[in-house]
Design an enzyme around this catalytic site. Sequence first.
Site, PDB file in Angstrom:
ATOM      1  N   LEU A 198      -6.113  -1.763   2.151  1.00 58.48           N
ATOM      2  CA  LEU A 198      -5.810  -0.453   2.727  1.00 58.48           C
ATOM      3  C   LEU A 198      -6.406   0.640   1.844  1.00 58.48           C
ATOM      4  CD1 LEU A 198      -2.045  -0.690   3.828  1.00 58.48           C
ATOM      5  CD2 LEU A 198      -4.055  -0.610   5.298  1.00 58.48           C
ATOM      6  N   ASP A 199      -6.950   1.690   2.471  1.00 59.07           N
ATOM      7  CA  ASP A 199      -7.428   2.845   1.717  1.00 59.07           C
ATOM      8  C   ASP A 199      -6.252   3.486   0.986  1.00 59.07           C
ATOM      9  OD1 ASP A 199     -10.004   2.518   2.654  1.00 59.07           O
ATOM     10  OD2 ASP A 199      -9.696   3.837   4.388  1.00 59.07           O
ATOM     11  N   PRO A 200      -6.507   4.166  -0.142  1.00 62.60           N
ATOM     12  CA  PRO A 200      -5.416   4.782  -0.905  1.00 62.60           C
ATOM     13  C   PRO A 200      -4.513   5.707  -0.086  1.00 62.60           C
ATOM     14  CG  PRO A 200      -7.407   4.775  -2.219  1.00 62.60           C
ATOM     15  CD  PRO A 200      -7.804   4.286  -0.855  1.00 62.60           C
TER      16      PRO A 200
END
Length: 311
Positions: free
Chosen positions: A39-41
């Site tokens: 997952l992206d930050p």
Amino acid sequence: MTTDGFLNLNKPAGMTSHDCVGRVRRILQLKRVGHGGTLDPAVTGVLPIALGKATRLLQFLQHHKAYRGTIRFGLTTATDDLEGEIIHSQPVPDLSLEKVQAALPNFLGKIEQFPPNFSAVQVGGKRLYELARKGETLEVAARNVEVFRLEILDWRPGDFPELDLSIACGPGTYIRAIARDLGALLNAGGTLACLTRTESSGFSIDQSLTFAELEQQIQENTFSPILPSVVLGHLGAIVLSPEYTKRWFQGQRLPIPETITPQETPNNSPANLIPQPPYPLQVYDTNGKFLGIGQVASSETSTILSPQIVL
């Protein structure tokens, strides 16, 4: 307390998936920890975490995912979300829900999609986001992805209207790209304002744990990892006799009935319900103990189960 199994982590914003793995290691005092589905930050929600010996099982998790996201129109950015530099900003007060509804079917089913420039896709051994940060851009081929569901949850009109969507999709689908391409199709511009993953690899956000909840369970000695059988049911299973169990642990190939096939999963198409070998299969002993993953293949005279992951 056994620590071999899975954790359904509710990832907070501002942390990378790698950061989450490191924190889980410290909380559980466990070396072998891995994650499935980066997952992206800025994205929150379900992040499957494998613990101990279960790290060897990550490759067998389901690939389908679901999200709840917000698209903001009238805005385009370098990253296709609000984390990036604004490229273009223009109010679009005339954009209507009816126009959006008419455009959405273009993003259902099997579609071609160009990954965002700021993404983890590798080109020539380099991540696209590494190149983008250096000001370099590369032509990346479109990828075939599949979107199973696009459901409108809410619409907020205005100069920069926002659309809330529920999305179910296959592996490799970028929701940021859907936001970008939907905005382009509507001649309005679009970017992803926020995103939460609600389902991943058989895990649901309803049963997920935050870091605070995980730490509390550890303090109260109530934490119990999710068993592999709970998340690997889509593979189907076989129970070995005591004699075969012994041979399994010796790494021997075992003849099995031809009728054993993986179980149906919600997104299977009819053509996939009876797969052709080779395919993976869960393996148990007569006491219900999970023994690992076997690979089913056909020989000239029989169907063979070969040990692939032995736990």
